[in-house]
Design a protein around this motif. Structure first.
Motif, PDB file in Angstrom:
ATOM      1  N   GLY A   1      -8.316  -5.451   4.687  1.00  0.00           N
ATOM      2  CA  GLY A   1      -8.211  -4.214   3.926  1.00  0.00           C
ATOM      3  C   GLY A   1      -9.109  -3.146   4.479  1.00  0.00           C
ATOM      4  O   GLY A   1      -9.623  -3.268   5.600  1.00  0.00           O
TER       5      GLY A   1
ATOM      6  N   THR B   1       0.805  -1.233   0.000  1.00  0.00           N
ATOM      7  CA  THR B   1       0.000   0.000   0.000  1.00  0.00           C
ATOM      8  C   THR B   1       0.841   1.288   0.000  1.00  0.00           C
ATOM      9  O   THR B   1       0.542   2.201  -0.764  1.00  0.00           O
ATOM     10  CB  THR B   1      -1.005  -0.030   1.173  1.00  0.00           C
ATOM     11  OG1 THR B   1      -1.652  -1.312   1.131  1.00  0.00           O
ATOM     12  CG2 THR B   1      -2.056   1.043   1.035  1.00  0.00           C
TER      13      THR B   1
ATOM     14  N   ASP C   1      -6.876  -2.455  -5.325  1.00  0.00           N
ATOM     15  CA  ASP C   1      -7.226  -1.141  -4.796  1.00  0.00           C
ATOM     16  C   ASP C   1      -7.961  -0.285  -5.823  1.00  0.00           C
ATOM     17  O   ASP C   1      -7.622  -0.316  -7.010  1.00  0.00           O
ATOM     18  CB  ASP C   1      -5.942  -0.416  -4.356  1.00  0.00           C
ATOM     19  CG  ASP C   1      -5.271  -1.109  -3.174  1.00  0.00           C
ATOM     20  OD1 ASP C   1      -5.563  -0.767  -2.028  1.00  0.00           O
ATOM     21  OD2 ASP C   1      -4.460  -2.047  -3.420  1.00  0.00           O
TER      22      ASP C   1
ATOM     23  N   VAL D   1      -1.978 -18.292   4.342  1.00  0.00           N
ATOM     24  CA  VAL D   1      -3.195 -18.719   5.039  1.00  0.00           C
ATOM     25  C   VAL D   1      -4.161 -19.340   4.021  1.00  0.00           C
ATOM     26  O   VAL D   1      -4.807 -20.352   4.299  1.00  0.00           O
ATOM     27  CB  VAL D   1      -3.890 -17.526   5.747  1.00  0.00           C
ATOM     28  CG1 VAL D   1      -5.076 -18.013   6.554  1.00  0.00           C
ATOM     29  CG2 VAL D   1      -2.921 -16.807   6.655  1.00  0.00           C
TER      30      VAL D   1
ATOM     31  N   PHE E   1      -7.639  -4.101  -0.516  1.00  0.00           N
ATOM     32  CA  PHE E   1      -7.310  -5.150   0.457  1.00  0.00           C
ATOM     33  C   PHE E   1      -6.105  -5.950  -0.015  1.00  0.00           C
ATOM     34  O   PHE E   1      -5.685  -5.841  -1.172  1.00  0.00           O
ATOM     35  CB  PHE E   1      -8.512  -6.098   0.673  1.00  0.00           C
ATOM     36  CG  PHE E   1      -8.811  -6.996  -0.500  1.00  0.00           C
ATOM     37  CD1 PHE E   1      -8.189  -8.229  -0.646  1.00  0.00           C
ATOM     38  CD2 PHE E   1      -9.710  -6.602  -1.476  1.00  0.00           C
ATOM     39  CE1 PHE E   1      -8.458  -9.043  -1.742  1.00  0.00           C
ATOM     40  CE2 PHE E   1      -9.984  -7.414  -2.576  1.00  0.00           C
ATOM     41  CZ  PHE E   1      -9.361  -8.642  -2.704  1.00  0.00           C
ATOM     42  N   GLY E   2      -5.555  -6.732   0.912  1.00  0.00           N
ATOM     43  CA  GLY E   2      -4.467  -7.642   0.591  1.00  0.00           C
ATOM     44  C   GLY E   2      -4.837  -9.051   1.033  1.00  0.00           C
ATOM     45  O   GLY E   2      -5.448  -9.221   2.094  1.00  0.00           O
TER      46      GLY E   2
ATOM     47  N   GLY F   1       0.549 -20.013   9.171  1.00  0.00           N
ATOM     48  CA  GLY F   1      -0.122 -18.875   8.548  1.00  0.00           C
ATOM     49  C   GLY F   1       0.725 -17.620   8.459  1.00  0.00           C
ATOM     50  O   GLY F   1       0.313 -16.636   7.868  1.00  0.00           O
ATOM     51  N   ARG F   2       1.894 -17.651   9.089  1.00  0.00           N
ATOM     52  CA  ARG F   2       2.756 -16.464   9.041  1.00  0.00           C
ATOM     53  C   ARG F   2       4.177 -16.867   8.708  1.00  0.00           C
ATOM     54  O   ARG F   2       4.787 -17.651   9.426  1.00  0.00           O
ATOM     55  CB  ARG F   2       2.760 -15.735  10.391  1.00  0.00           C
ATOM     56  CG  ARG F   2       1.484 -14.950  10.650  1.00  0.00           C
ATOM     57  CD  ARG F   2       1.376 -13.767   9.690  1.00  0.00           C
ATOM     58  NE  ARG F   2       0.169 -12.983   9.855  1.00  0.00           N
ATOM     59  CZ  ARG F   2      -0.998 -13.244   9.276  1.00  0.00           C
ATOM     60  NH1 ARG F   2      -1.140 -14.294   8.502  1.00  0.00           N
ATOM     61  NH2 ARG F   2      -2.026 -12.444   9.466  1.00  0.00           N
ATOM     62  N   LEU F   3       4.701 -16.325   7.607  1.00  0.00           N
ATOM     63  CA  LEU F   3       6.082 -16.578   7.230  1.00  0.00           C
ATOM     64  C   LEU F   3       6.804 -15.248   7.066  1.00  0.00           C
ATOM     65  O   LEU F   3       6.169 -14.204   7.034  1.00  0.00           O
ATOM     66  CB  LEU F   3       6.130 -17.362   5.912  1.00  0.00           C
ATOM     67  CG  LEU F   3       5.460 -18.738   5.903  1.00  0.00           C
ATOM     68  CD1 LEU F   3       5.558 -19.357   4.525  1.00  0.00           C
ATOM     69  CD2 LEU F   3       6.096 -19.653   6.940  1.00  0.00           C
TER      70      LEU F   3
ATOM     71  N   LEU G   1      -3.081  -1.591  10.903  1.00  0.00           N
ATOM     72  CA  LEU G   1      -2.402  -0.548  10.138  1.00  0.00           C
ATOM     73  C   LEU G   1      -3.006   0.824  10.428  1.00  0.00           C
ATOM     74  O   LEU G   1      -4.216   0.971  10.551  1.00  0.00           O
ATOM     75  CB  LEU G   1      -2.493  -0.867   8.636  1.00  0.00           C
ATOM     76  CG  LEU G   1      -1.700  -2.127   8.247  1.00  0.00           C
ATOM     77  CD1 LEU G   1      -2.214  -2.728   6.960  1.00  0.00           C
ATOM     78  CD2 LEU G   1      -0.222  -1.795   8.148  1.00  0.00           C
TER      79      LEU G   1
ATOM     80  N   ARG H   1      -8.186  -3.356  12.674  1.00  0.00           N
ATOM     81  CA  ARG H   1      -6.987  -3.516  11.865  1.00  0.00           C
ATOM     82  C   ARG H   1      -5.798  -2.799  12.483  1.00  0.00           C
ATOM     83  O   ARG H   1      -5.931  -1.734  13.061  1.00  0.00           O
ATOM     84  CB  ARG H   1      -7.172  -3.032  10.423  1.00  0.00           C
ATOM     85  CG  ARG H   1      -8.426  -3.517   9.768  1.00  0.00           C
ATOM     86  CD  ARG H   1      -8.221  -4.653   8.776  1.00  0.00           C
ATOM     87  NE  ARG H   1      -7.244  -4.385   7.756  1.00  0.00           N
ATOM     88  CZ  ARG H   1      -6.193  -5.168   7.534  1.00  0.00           C
ATOM     89  NH1 ARG H   1      -6.009  -6.243   8.264  1.00  0.00           N
ATOM     90  NH2 ARG H   1      -5.344  -4.908   6.560  1.00  0.00           N
TER      91      ARG H   1
ATOM     92  N   GLY I   1      -3.028 -12.930   1.458  1.00  0.00           N
ATOM     93  CA  GLY I   1      -1.748 -13.633   1.377  1.00  0.00           C
ATOM     94  C   GLY I   1      -1.916 -15.064   0.892  1.00  0.00           C
ATOM     95  O   GLY I   1      -2.989 -15.653   1.044  1.00  0.00           O
TER      96      GLY I   1
ATOM     97  N   GLU J   1       8.506 -11.484  11.171  1.00  0.00           N
ATOM     98  CA  GLU J   1       7.599 -11.978  12.212  1.00  0.00           C
ATOM     99  C   GLU J   1       8.121 -13.298  12.728  1.00  0.00           C
ATOM    100  O   GLU J   1       8.897 -13.968  12.060  1.00  0.00           O
ATOM    101  CB  GLU J   1       6.213 -12.270  11.621  1.00  0.00           C
ATOM    102  CG  GLU J   1       5.424 -11.049  11.238  1.00  0.00           C
ATOM    103  CD  GLU J   1       3.969 -11.389  10.953  1.00  0.00           C
ATOM    104  OE1 GLU J   1       3.302 -11.931  11.842  1.00  0.00           O
ATOM    105  OE2 GLU J   1       3.508 -11.109   9.836  1.00  0.00           O
TER     106      GLU J   1
HETATM  107  P1  HAM Z   1      -2.395  -6.957   6.284  1.00  0.00           P
HETATM  108  O1  HAM Z   1      -3.587  -7.283   7.094  1.00  0.00           O
HETATM  109  O2  HAM Z   1      -1.172  -6.587   7.010  1.00  0.00           O
HETATM  110  O3  HAM Z   1      -2.842  -5.791   5.290  1.00  0.00           O
HETATM  111  O4  HAM Z   1      -2.084  -8.187   5.341  1.00  0.00           O
HETATM  112  C1  HAM Z   1      -3.076  -8.709   4.490  1.00  0.00           C
HETATM  113  C2  HAM Z   1      -2.932 -10.204   4.389  1.00  0.00           C
HETATM  114  O5  HAM Z   1      -1.594 -10.552   4.014  1.00  0.00           O
HETATM  115  C3  HAM Z   1      -3.161 -10.964   5.673  1.00  0.00           C
HETATM  116  O6  HAM Z   1      -4.525 -11.169   5.918  1.00  0.00           O
HETATM  117  C4  HAM Z   1      -2.423 -12.265   5.402  1.00  0.00           C
HETATM  118  O7  HAM Z   1      -3.186 -13.136   4.578  1.00  0.00           O
HETATM  119  C5  HAM Z   1      -1.244 -11.798   4.594  1.00  0.00           C
HETATM  120  N1  HAM Z   1      -0.050 -11.674   5.459  1.00  0.00           N
HETATM  121  C6  HAM Z   1       0.334 -10.630   6.204  1.00  0.00           C
HETATM  122  N2  HAM Z   1       1.471 -10.906   6.866  1.00  0.00           N
HETATM  123  C7  HAM Z   1       1.825 -12.165   6.541  1.00  0.00           C
HETATM  124  C8  HAM Z   1       2.905 -13.047   6.873  1.00  0.00           C
HETATM  125  N3  HAM Z   1       3.897 -12.674   7.683  1.00  0.00           N
HETATM  126  N4  HAM Z   1       2.916 -14.299   6.319  1.00  0.00           N
HETATM  127  C9  HAM Z   1       1.936 -14.691   5.505  1.00  0.00           C
HETATM  128  N5  HAM Z   1       0.903 -13.911   5.132  1.00  0.00           N
HETATM  129  C10 HAM Z   1       0.840 -12.667   5.636  1.00  0.00           C
HETATM  130  C11 HAM Z   1      -1.984  -5.164   4.435  1.00  0.00           C
HETATM  131  O8  HAM Z   1      -0.875  -5.510   4.192  1.00  0.00           O
HETATM  132  C12 HAM Z   1      -2.630  -3.990   3.680  1.00  0.00           C
HETATM  133  N6  HAM Z   1      -1.549  -3.259   2.979  1.00  0.00           N
HETATM  134  C13 HAM Z   1      -3.690  -4.505   2.746  1.00  0.00           C
HETATM  135  C14 HAM Z   1      -4.355  -3.413   1.954  1.00  0.00           C
HETATM  136  C15 HAM Z   1      -4.280  -3.216   0.603  1.00  0.00           C
HETATM  137  N7  HAM Z   1      -5.133  -2.457   2.458  1.00  0.00           N
HETATM  138  C16 HAM Z   1      -5.552  -1.682   1.456  1.00  0.00           C
HETATM  139  N8  HAM Z   1      -5.023  -2.128   0.313  1.00  0.00           N
END
Ligand code: HAM
Length: 441
Positions: A288, A66, A112, A314, A308-309, A101-103, A265, A263, A311, A96
């Motif tokens: 998001g 973003t 967007d 998960v 939104f994002g 679910g987290r890498l 962020l 959220r 990953g 992290e």
């Molecule tokens: P976020 O909630 O930090 O949002 O990440 C969105 C998704 O990215 C999470 O729900 C998850 O599926 C994946 N994700 C985040 N961190 C990790 C991780 N360490 N390992 C695996 N998957 C991960 C954002 O990043 C915002 N920038 C989204 C956004 C876009 N908002 C508006 N536009």
């Protein structure tokens, strides 16, 4: 790789059919880009480094897309047709603790809409997200979009619970308590210097959500204390127009208002949402919301934005657990060439012709894609064995080159599923194979 391609291609297909264009940005940015507005949690998870030499600039691997998107749009806003509808599939990096679910490295689909402040864009973004979930075979049984609105939440909290100065603390608390044990929640309330009323409201909301009560149906929530109920109803009243719009868009069963979604962020200004597995076990699949001030903050014009994002990590876990991954991820060949001729040349020529794409000089692109054609590396002349190999490869067709027919100018085309066989003149192989595969010119 086949699994990754499957996920990425699904994301790409869904984005394109909703009218988004694909973009990308650099893998690393100036560290300050994230310090400005991503929020403390993400900044604490940055992989960062310094450049060598005199100037020693500080950079960070991107933890999300973003800020890059906002920077790119801020720089080009006036030359882009609006609304700007962008998607990207970047690799992201977060330092992290690795867990289910987290890498530290993952792929994140970003979608967007920039330049539309209306609720239409909010609903369009959620609809697209749900469309992708459906495309992966996930239904209302499996997943749900839980949404909230920071503006509404601020209004509800400042009118009924606390002061405006306490909002950042309230957001931090609401974002965390769903994951904490009772004693850790108590510690957090003390650390954040919560008043008795704040504590009561946070605990009340937590228990409503934990019990899985549908916060829309107040009847079920009747167990909660009066104030919580009243507060909840007050909030739901505000949330109604959005809930109605989601319902009208066919998303009623896929979504619900949930007051504890804020959220982590920092840049979100309105709608916020996360997608969860309904069985509750794993982390959010996607998240998001609306961030109407970020582009301006990066020196661009005042442009509203929502996105939104999602990953890959998960998502893959959930698809695997629910048995929704395609059985055959590796694509099978279209045609298996079985040759028992003494001369190997006709088989090579045939393979080459089948595989060759047609280039269209007028459109400067391919007008017909070559077929996937393979053959055996075995030296046997046993047609039965070779056909077995052809079937095992998953090919739809076998093209059989055998001496008696070949001398008469004939080859055989066999449908490996129906076992049907037909003779075709050898100068019509390409047309016959394409027709059998229903691939036109
Ligand atoms: P976020 O909630 O930090 O949002 O990440 C969105 C998704 O990215 C999470 O729900 C998850 O599926 C994946 N994700 C985040 N961190 C990790 C991780 N360490 N390992 C695996 N998957 C991960 C954002 O990043 C915002 N920038 C989204 C956004 C876009 N908002 C508006 N536009």
């Amino acid at each position: 790789m086949a699994l990754r391609r499957y996920i990425e291609e699904t994301w790409r297909r869904v984005s394109l059919r909703h009218g988004f264009v694909e973009v990308d940005g650099p893998t690393f940015e100036y560290l300050d880009l994230y310090k400005v507005k991503s929020g403390d949690e993400i900044v604490s998870q940055l992989f960062h480094f310094e450049s060598r030499g005199e100037d020693k600039k500080e950079f960070a691997l991107r933890p999300e897309f973003t800020p890059t998107l906002a920077r790119m749009i801020a720089a080009k806003a006036n030359s882009l047709p609006r609304p700007i509808k962008w998607f990207s599939i970047p690799r992201c990096y977060r330092s992290e603790r690795q867990q289910k679910g987290r890498l530290r490295e993952f792929i994140q689909w970003n979608v967007d809409i920039v330049g539309d402040a209306s609720i239409n864009a909010d609903v369009e973004i959620i609809a697209l997200c749900v469309d992708a979930l459906r495309e992966f075979g996930l239904t209302t049984e499996d997943v749900r979009v839980e949404w909230n609105n920071r503006e509404m939440l601020v209004k509800a909290l400042t009118e009924k619970v606390t002061t405006a100065e306490r909002i950042p603390a309230a957001f931090r608390i609401l974002d965390k308590i769903g994951k904490l044990r009772p004693e850790d929640r108590e510690k957090l309330y003390i650390d954040e210097a919560c008043s008795e009323k704040e504590r009561m409201v946070f605990e009340g909301l937590h228990s409503i959500v934990q019990k899985g009560l549908d916060v829309i149906g107040t009847e079920q929530a009747a167990a909660a204390e009066d104030f919580i109920l009243e507060f909840n109803n007050y909030f739901l009243e505000m949330a109604k127009p959005t809930a109605e719009r989601l319902k009208n868009a066919g998303l009623g069963k896929y979504s619900r208002a949930q007051m504890m979604i804020v959220r982590g962020l920092a840049y979100y200004t309105g709608l916020v949402f996360e997608v969860f597995d309904k069985s509750g076990a794993s982390r959010a699949i996607a998240g998001g919301g609306r961030y109407d001030k970020l582009i301006e903050m990066f020196g661009g014009p005042s442009l509203p934005a929502v996105g939104f994002g999602m990953g890959d990590v998960v998502l893959e876990n959930i698809l695997r657990e629910k048995g929704k991954l395609p059985v055959n991820l590796v694509s099978a060949p279209d045609v298996f060439v079985v040759s028992v001729l003494d001369d190997p040349a006709p088989a090579y020529v045939t393979l080459s012709e089948l595989r060759t794409s047609q280039w269209n000089p007028e459109h400067t692109k391919i007008s017909q894609t070559g077929l996937s054609a393979v053959s055996s590396y075995k030296t046997t002349k046993n047609i039965g064995k070779l056909l077995q190999e052809a079937s095992a490869s998953g090919a739809k067709l076998a093209l059989i080159l055998a001496p008696a027919e070949y001398d008469r100018g004939i080859v055989k085309l066999k449908n490996l599923a129906t076992r049907e066989e037909k003779e075709i003149p050898k100068d019509q192989i390409l047309a016959a194979v394409r027709a059998a595969l229903q691939r036109g010119p």
